[in-house]
Design an enzyme around this catalytic site. Structure first.
Site, PDB file in Angstrom:
ATOM      1  N   ASP A 144     -28.479  -4.620 -30.447  1.00  0.00           N
ATOM      2  CA  ASP A 144     -28.509  -5.907 -31.143  1.00  0.00           C
ATOM      3  C   ASP A 144     -27.058  -6.246 -31.482  1.00  0.00           C
ATOM      4  OD1 ASP A 144     -31.321  -6.249 -31.204  1.00  0.00           O
ATOM      5  OD2 ASP A 144     -31.456  -4.848 -32.867  1.00  0.00           O
ATOM      6  N   ASP A 150     -41.426 -11.952 -31.193  1.00  0.00           N
ATOM      7  CA  ASP A 150     -41.316 -11.369 -32.530  1.00  0.00           C
ATOM      8  C   ASP A 150     -42.509 -11.877 -33.329  1.00  0.00           C
ATOM      9  OD1 ASP A 150     -38.833 -10.341 -31.769  1.00  0.00           O
ATOM     10  OD2 ASP A 150     -37.748 -12.081 -32.557  1.00  0.00           O
TER      11      ASP A 150
END
Length: 251
Positions: A11, A130
Site C-alpha cells: 500500500d 472493499d
C-alpha cells in the site's frame, strides 16, 4: 487442484509503503522497491501495488515507482490506484504491470470493466472490492473505504464477473489490519457465487489464518501486508506450513 497463491501487498502513500488498521492509522512500513525485491526472492507468487491515495487526490498512479518495482521482480505484478480509463492501463502495462486493479472507478463506471476486458483480456483485470459488514449486510465502500455505498458485495461481485473481470480482490474492512483472520464466511459465499478466482484480503495475523482461508473460505489466493512487512511471517515458512496442511502451493 490449482495451486493457491500468496500475495504480499504494497500500500503506497507519498512513495512509501504504509499499513494501517481498518483503513486508518497508517504507519510507515518501508521502501517499496526493497520490499518488492525481498518478496520476489522469497517465493511470493505475485505482488500487488496499491497507490492508496491516488483516487482521493484525483491523480494517476505513481508511474516511476511502478517502473522501478517491476524492474526488480520476476513475478506477476498487479497495480491499482487512480485508474479510470483505458489509457491509464496502457501506460501501466508499458511500465511493467502485468495486471491492473480497479475499485472506485469500476463502481462509478461499470462499463470500464467491459472496456478493459475487451482491450486487454480478462486475465489483466482485477476488480478490488472493499466491503464492510453493517447490520449483517456486506456493503461496498469506495475511495479507500471512506465512502459508503448502497451496493451489496455479493450483487456487485456477480456483476463484475459478468462484465469480464478476471479476478476479485475482496478486502474485509472489518478485518483489515486486525490480525484476527480473514472473512471466511463471506469468502466462501463469494466462491460459490462466481467462477473467477477470489483473492482474500484483510485480517492475516498468523499461519493458521492462511490455512483457514484456503480451507474454510475457499479462497484462491491470500493477500497480506503487515505480517510480511514487519517480518512476523516469512513466505517460505508459510508455504511449507501450507504444504504440510495438504494445501497445494508453489515452492
Amino acid at each position: 487442484m490449482l495451486t493457491k497463491r500468496i500475495i504480499p501487498c504494497l500500500d503506497i502513500k507519498n512513495g512509501r509503503t504504509v499499513k494501517g488498521v481498518n483503513f486508518v492509522d497508517l504507519r510507515d512500513a518501508g521502501d517499496p522497491v526493497e520490499l518488492a525485491k525481498i518478496y520476489s526472492d522469497e517465493g511470493a507468487d505475485e505482488l500487488v501495488f496499491l497507490d492508496i491515495s491516488a483516487t482521493e487526490e484525483r491523480r494517476s498512479t505513481l508511474i516511476d515507482l511502478v517502473r522501478k518495482v517491476a524492474a526488480t521482480i520476476n513475478i506477476p505484478f498487479t497495480v491499482g490506484g487512480g485508474i479510470s480509463a483505458v489509457s491509464d492501463v496502457e501506460v501501466l502495462l508499458q511500465n511493467g504491470a502485468d495486471k491492473v486493479s480497479i475499485n472506485s472507478s469500476a463502481v462509478k463506471n461499470p462499463q470500464l470493466i467491459n472496456d478493459l476486458a475487451r482491450k486487454f483480456g480478462s486475465q489483466c483485470v482485477v476488480v478490488a472490492i472493499d466491503a464492510k459488514q453493517i447490520d449483517g449486510e456486506w456493503m461496498v465502500h469506495l475511495v479507500g473505504g471512506k465512502v459508503p455505498t448502497e451496493i451489496r458485495l455479493f450483487d456487485w461481485a456477480q456483476e463484475v464477473e459478468q462484465r469480464g473481470a478476471g479476478e476479485i480482490l475482496f478486502t474485509s474492512m472489518n478485518h483489515d489490519g486486525t490480525k484476527n483472520g480473514f472473512a471466511n464466511e463471506a469468502l466462501a459465499i463469494l466462491s460459490k457465487l462466481v467462477n473467477i478466482p477470489i483473492i482474500a484480503s484483510g485480517g492475516a495475523g498468523n499461519i493458521q489464518h492462511f490455512v483457514d482461508t484456503f480451507v474454510e473460505g475457499k479462497s484462491d489466493a491470500a493477500l497480506a501486508a503487515s505480517v510480511f512487512h514487519f517480518k512476523e511471517i516469512e513466505i517460505k515458512t508459510l508455504k511449507t506450513a501450507l504444504k504440510n496442511n495438504n494445501i497445494e502451493v508453489r515452492i
